[in-house]
Write a protein that holds these residues in place. Structure first.
Motif, PDB file in Angstrom:
ATOM      1  N   ALA A 138       0.813  -1.216   0.000  1.00 41.59           N
ATOM      2  CA  ALA A 138       0.000   0.000   0.000  1.00 41.59           C
ATOM      3  C   ALA A 138       0.847   1.267   0.000  1.00 41.59           C
ATOM      4  CB  ALA A 138      -0.935   0.007   1.211  1.00 41.59           C
ATOM      5  N   GLN A 139       2.094   1.180   0.440  1.00 43.75           N
ATOM      6  CA  GLN A 139       2.974   2.346   0.434  1.00 43.75           C
ATOM      7  C   GLN A 139       3.477   2.676  -0.964  1.00 43.75           C
ATOM      8  OE1 GLN A 139       3.508   4.195   3.260  1.00 43.75           O
ATOM      9  NE2 GLN A 139       1.974   2.772   4.088  1.00 43.75           N
ATOM     10  N   ASP A 140       3.373   1.695  -1.869  1.00 46.71           N
ATOM     11  CA  ASP A 140       3.963   1.857  -3.199  1.00 46.71           C
ATOM     12  C   ASP A 140       2.952   2.121  -4.302  1.00 46.71           C
ATOM     13  OD1 ASP A 140       6.458   1.342  -2.100  1.00 46.71           O
ATOM     14  OD2 ASP A 140       6.342  -0.819  -2.522  1.00 46.71           O
ATOM     15  N   VAL A 141       1.652   1.940  -4.012  1.00 50.66           N
ATOM     16  CA  VAL A 141       0.649   2.031  -5.078  1.00 50.66           C
ATOM     17  C   VAL A 141      -0.478   2.977  -4.688  1.00 50.66           C
ATOM     18  CG1 VAL A 141       1.111  -0.299  -5.955  1.00 50.66           C
ATOM     19  CG2 VAL A 141      -0.647   0.038  -4.204  1.00 50.66           C
ATOM     20  N   ALA A 142      -1.125   3.517  -5.720  1.00 56.14           N
ATOM     21  CA  ALA A 142      -2.354   4.293  -5.548  1.00 56.14           C
ATOM     22  C   ALA A 142      -3.287   3.926  -6.687  1.00 56.14           C
ATOM     23  CB  ALA A 142      -2.070   5.795  -5.551  1.00 56.14           C
ATOM     24  N   PHE A 143      -4.537   3.725  -6.347  1.00 56.05           N
ATOM     25  CA  PHE A 143      -5.545   3.388  -7.356  1.00 56.05           C
ATOM     26  C   PHE A 143      -6.514   4.562  -7.451  1.00 56.05           C
ATOM     27  CE2 PHE A 143      -7.454  -0.495  -9.458  1.00 56.05           C
ATOM     28  CZ  PHE A 143      -8.371   0.212 -10.211  1.00 56.05           C
ATOM     29  N   VAL A 144      -6.591   5.176  -8.626  1.00 54.16           N
ATOM     30  CA  VAL A 144      -7.534   6.268  -8.883  1.00 54.16           C
ATOM     31  C   VAL A 144      -8.719   5.691  -9.656  1.00 54.16           C
ATOM     32  CG1 VAL A 144      -7.906   8.501  -9.980  1.00 54.16           C
ATOM     33  CG2 VAL A 144      -5.691   7.975  -8.935  1.00 54.16           C
ATOM     34  N   GLN A 145      -9.915   5.828  -9.108  1.00 56.09           N
ATOM     35  CA  GLN A 145     -11.114   5.368  -9.800  1.00 56.09           C
ATOM     36  C   GLN A 145     -12.054   6.542 -10.023  1.00 56.09           C
ATOM     37  OE1 GLN A 145     -12.205   2.221 -11.160  1.00 56.09           O
ATOM     38  NE2 GLN A 145     -13.596   3.735 -12.044  1.00 56.09           N
ATOM     39  N   VAL A 146     -12.225   6.913 -11.298  1.00 52.35           N
ATOM     40  CA  VAL A 146     -13.188   7.948 -11.684  1.00 52.35           C
ATOM     41  C   VAL A 146     -14.453   7.227 -12.140  1.00 52.35           C
ATOM     42  CG1 VAL A 146     -13.666   9.887 -13.213  1.00 52.35           C
ATOM     43  CG2 VAL A 146     -11.330   9.490 -12.389  1.00 52.35           C
ATOM     44  N   ALA A 147     -15.562   7.485 -11.454  1.00 54.25           N
ATOM     45  CA  ALA A 147     -16.831   6.814 -11.757  1.00 54.25           C
ATOM     46  C   ALA A 147     -17.874   7.879 -12.078  1.00 54.25           C
ATOM     47  CB  ALA A 147     -17.278   5.950 -10.575  1.00 54.25           C
ATOM     48  N   THR A 148     -18.148   8.071 -13.351  1.00 56.45           N
ATOM     49  CA  THR A 148     -19.087   9.099 -13.783  1.00 56.45           C
ATOM     50  C   THR A 148     -20.514   8.686 -13.445  1.00 56.45           C
ATOM     51  OG1 THR A 148     -17.614   9.644 -15.619  1.00 56.45           O
ATOM     52  CG2 THR A 148     -19.882  10.424 -15.772  1.00 56.45           C
ATOM     53  N   PRO A 149     -21.293   9.555 -12.810  1.00 51.51           N
ATOM     54  CA  PRO A 149     -22.683   9.204 -12.478  1.00 51.51           C
ATOM     55  C   PRO A 149     -23.463   8.772 -13.708  1.00 51.51           C
ATOM     56  CG  PRO A 149     -22.037  11.244 -11.388  1.00 51.51           C
ATOM     57  CD  PRO A 149     -20.929  10.909 -12.342  1.00 51.51           C
ATOM     58  N   SER A 150     -24.331   7.768 -13.537  1.00 52.06           N
ATOM     59  CA  SER A 150     -25.068   7.216 -14.673  1.00 52.06           C
ATOM     60  C   SER A 150     -26.380   6.603 -14.211  1.00 52.06           C
ATOM     61  CB  SER A 150     -24.209   6.147 -15.372  1.00 52.06           C
ATOM     62  OG  SER A 150     -24.907   5.541 -16.440  1.00 52.06           O
ATOM     63  N   ARG A 151     -27.500   7.046 -14.809  1.00 55.71           N
ATOM     64  CA  ARG A 151     -28.814   6.405 -14.636  1.00 55.71           C
ATOM     65  C   ARG A 151     -29.137   6.103 -13.171  1.00 55.71           C
ATOM     66  NH1 ARG A 151     -27.078   2.224 -19.431  1.00 55.71           N
ATOM     67  NH2 ARG A 151     -26.810   3.803 -21.037  1.00 55.71           N
ATOM     68  N   GLU A 152     -28.953   7.106 -12.339  1.00 56.41           N
ATOM     69  CA  GLU A 152     -28.986   6.861 -10.900  1.00 56.41           C
ATOM     70  C   GLU A 152     -30.380   6.659 -10.319  1.00 56.41           C
ATOM     71  OE1 GLU A 152     -26.309   9.872  -9.135  1.00 56.41           O
ATOM     72  OE2 GLU A 152     -24.954   8.144  -9.031  1.00 56.41           O
ATOM     73  N   ARG A 153     -31.410   6.808 -11.151  1.00 55.29           N
ATOM     74  CA  ARG A 153     -32.753   6.525 -10.647  1.00 55.29           C
ATOM     75  C   ARG A 153     -33.099   5.035 -10.766  1.00 55.29           C
ATOM     76  NH1 ARG A 153     -36.889  11.157 -12.665  1.00 55.29           N
ATOM     77  NH2 ARG A 153     -37.156   9.626 -14.344  1.00 55.29           N
ATOM     78  N   LEU A 154     -32.261   4.279 -11.472  1.00 55.29           N
ATOM     79  CA  LEU A 154     -32.515   2.847 -11.634  1.00 55.29           C
ATOM     80  C   LEU A 154     -31.884   2.073 -10.479  1.00 55.29           C
ATOM     81  CD1 LEU A 154     -31.905   2.381 -15.467  1.00 55.29           C
ATOM     82  CD2 LEU A 154     -34.071   2.747 -14.271  1.00 55.29           C
ATOM     83  N   GLU A 155     -32.606   1.102  -9.961  1.00 51.26           N
ATOM     84  CA  GLU A 155     -32.182   0.376  -8.776  1.00 51.26           C
ATOM     85  C   GLU A 155     -30.841  -0.323  -8.960  1.00 51.26           C
ATOM     86  OE1 GLU A 155     -31.772  -1.296  -5.150  1.00 51.26           O
ATOM     87  OE2 GLU A 155     -33.203   0.277  -5.751  1.00 51.26           O
ATOM     88  N   GLU A 156     -30.621  -0.961 -10.095  1.00 50.89           N
ATOM     89  CA  GLU A 156     -29.370  -1.689 -10.302  1.00 50.89           C
ATOM     90  C   GLU A 156     -28.171  -0.743 -10.279  1.00 50.89           C
ATOM     91  OE1 GLU A 156     -28.962  -4.773 -10.212  1.00 50.89           O
ATOM     92  OE2 GLU A 156     -30.982  -5.562 -10.475  1.00 50.89           O
ATOM     93  N   TYR A 157     -28.366   0.483 -10.742  1.00 47.01           N
ATOM     94  CA  TYR A 157     -27.277   1.458 -10.749  1.00 47.01           C
ATOM     95  C   TYR A 157     -27.028   2.001  -9.348  1.00 47.01           C
ATOM     96  CZ  TYR A 157     -27.292   1.241 -15.809  1.00 47.01           C
ATOM     97  OH  TYR A 157     -27.187   0.797 -17.103  1.00 47.01           O
TER      98      TYR A 157
END
Length: 471
Positions: free
Chosen positions: A301-320
């Motif tokens: 964990a001292q050597d790595v970084a994970f960047v996750q960009v998650a664009t909002p999508s269809r947020e009124r649907l239950e599965e989303y």
């Protein structure tokens, strides 16, 4: 009475976004995306028109021209249309069905009736703006009935259709209660385009199953297969893998790239994911694989970084909503276990980033992780490759993304198998350290593929075939 536009693009959305300002006024801003970049020059050169929804329910703006001279012709949708046609039939019925039942499709007759009615409305708007003998290019799964409706009311038109998502195998598609109507709608076109030969082959197999005459087999960027429409016409079927406009990404800014890595704590390795927050994208699975690598000690964990960009999508649907909840729970758990005060190991953004900012992250990332369960193409993978002209970086790519057919030098993985995802991530990281020349050669091969077969090549190939289709 026909209009005066010789080339018409029809898509669910206009290439601009309507914004209502605080003072009650409205303004339009261009939408980013390869499709817009590819088709705007064609539309400008051909007195073109783009027919689509402005993106806001119940909005009824008048048609207007862009700075490039393209006529934008809005189609108004009500809140009920948005709920039943878009969220319902398009994205809770067709989307999961066409993505191999990752979640169960919902078959609701009222949604189907809305889908049919909205497609009819789009076709009538095209009828208003299209000149006699015009070329009309219909885009994607939301509008699969439009070609058939247009063929009935405007037989003078040359009609193309392109599907931007996968087309399922016949056994899956046959679940759809309204399968005959969808097939008839598609066969109203003169040319049907798919991303991959396998998608086109699925469609042709479906036609053979329902005894529609088919000649030839699917080919890439070359019409070798023809189906017979209801009126006896020959309908071309072929694959045209879509790509990106590399120039739209801008140029690397070394200072900005160094700043992004500094903000992450200057780790030895930066991993990056950029996706719509969609259950098909495998975001939770890649985070879980990353967590297991940290847990086993394979990554520090001292050597790595994970960047996750998650664009909002269809947020009124239950599965989303469920997908977002699971992803954000995983982010919190991983940071709680392996992060430190002021230094999370996963950096998570639930927002859309401007293309210029994405460019900085693409350039800063050592490893891009793209793990969809199913994807028509996946342009993010191609954007990452285009940002590494020097051969730096490495790509982890799901074998079920359409892009895997072209980016064969990526570290391919099975996103349904956590061990496969972990192995691909380790292969990418360790390969950069132990075999930099080999990894640079692999990236260079992919860079050549992406920059040679760009979005202009895609549009030109399809439109050239479409012109030939009516000769």
């Amino acid at each position: 009475m026909s209009g005066d536009n010789d080339f018409v693009v029809v898509a669910n959305r206009l290439p601009v976004d309507l914004t209502r300002n605080a003072d009650g006024s409205e303004s339009w801003t261009p939408s980013p995306g390869g499709l817009v970049a590819a088709l705007t020059p064609v539309l400008s050169a051909n007195e073109g028109c783009w027919v689509g929804w402005p993106g806001t329910p119940d909005a009824s703006p008048e048609p207007f021209h862009t700075e490039d001279g393209v006529l934008l012709h809005p189609v108004s949708l009500t809140e009920a249309d948005y709920r039943d046609f878009y969220e319902g039939f398009s994205n809770a019925t067709l989307w999961p069905l066409y993505h191999d039942l990752i979640v169960s499709p919902v078959y609701d007759r009222s949604w189907w009736e809305s889908y049919r009615d909205v497609n009819h409305r789009f076709a009538l708007e095209v009828d208003k703006v299209a000149a006699e003998g015009a070329t009309v290019w219909v885009q994607d799964y939301q509008l699969q009935l439009v070609p058939g409706i247009l063929r009935q009311i405007r037989p003078d038109l040359t009609i193309g259709f392109f599907l931007h998502i996968p087309f399922p195998g016949p056994d899956l598609f046959r679940q759809l209660p309204w399968r005959e109507e969808i097939v008839r709608g598609l066969l109203g076109a003169d040319l049907l385009g798919f991303h991959l030969e396998s998608n086109a082959a699925n469609f042709l197999d479906l036609l053979r199953h329902v005894s529609i005459p088919v000649e030839g087999t699917a080919r890439t960027r070359e019409v070798q297969a023809f189906a017979t429409g209801g009126d006896g016409r020959r309908v071309g079927v072929a694959a045209y893998p879509i790509s990106i406009d590399p120039s739209s990404l801008g140029h690397s800014d070394e200072a900005a790239v160094a700043q992004r890595r500094g903000e992450l704590g200057d780790p030895a390795t930066v991993l990056l994911g950029v996706d719509r927050l969609d259950y098909t994208k495998g975001i939770l699975q890649r985070l879980t694989a990353f967590e297991e690598l940290l847990e086993s000690g394979a990554l520090d964990a001292q050597d790595v970084a994970f960047v996750q960009v998650a664009t909002p999508s269809r947020e009124r649907l239950e599965e989303y909503r469920r997908a977002r909840s699971e992803v954000e729970e995983a982010v919190g758990r991983i940071n709680g276990r392996f992060g430190a005060i002021g230094r999370p190991v996963v950096h998570y953004l639930h927002q859309a980033l401007p293309k210029r900012e994405l460019r900085h992250y693409y350039s800063a990332a050592d490893v891009m992780v793209v793990t969809p369960f199913k994807d028509g193409m996946n342009l993010v993978a191609k954007e990452y490759v285009a940002c590494h002209p020097d051969g730096s970086g490495s790509l982890v790519l799901s074998e079920f993304a359409g892009a895997a057919q072209e980016l064969t030098q990526a570290n391919l993985c099975n996103p349904f198998d956590s061990e496969s995802v972990k192995a691909a991530i380790l292969q990418a990281i360790q390969g950069l350290a132990a075999h930099p020349d080999v990894m640079a050669q692999r990236m260079s091969v992919m860079y050549e593929q992406v920059t040679t077969h760009d979005v202009d090549a895609w549009a030109n190939a399809f439109l050239s075939s479409l012109r030939d289709a009516r000769r």
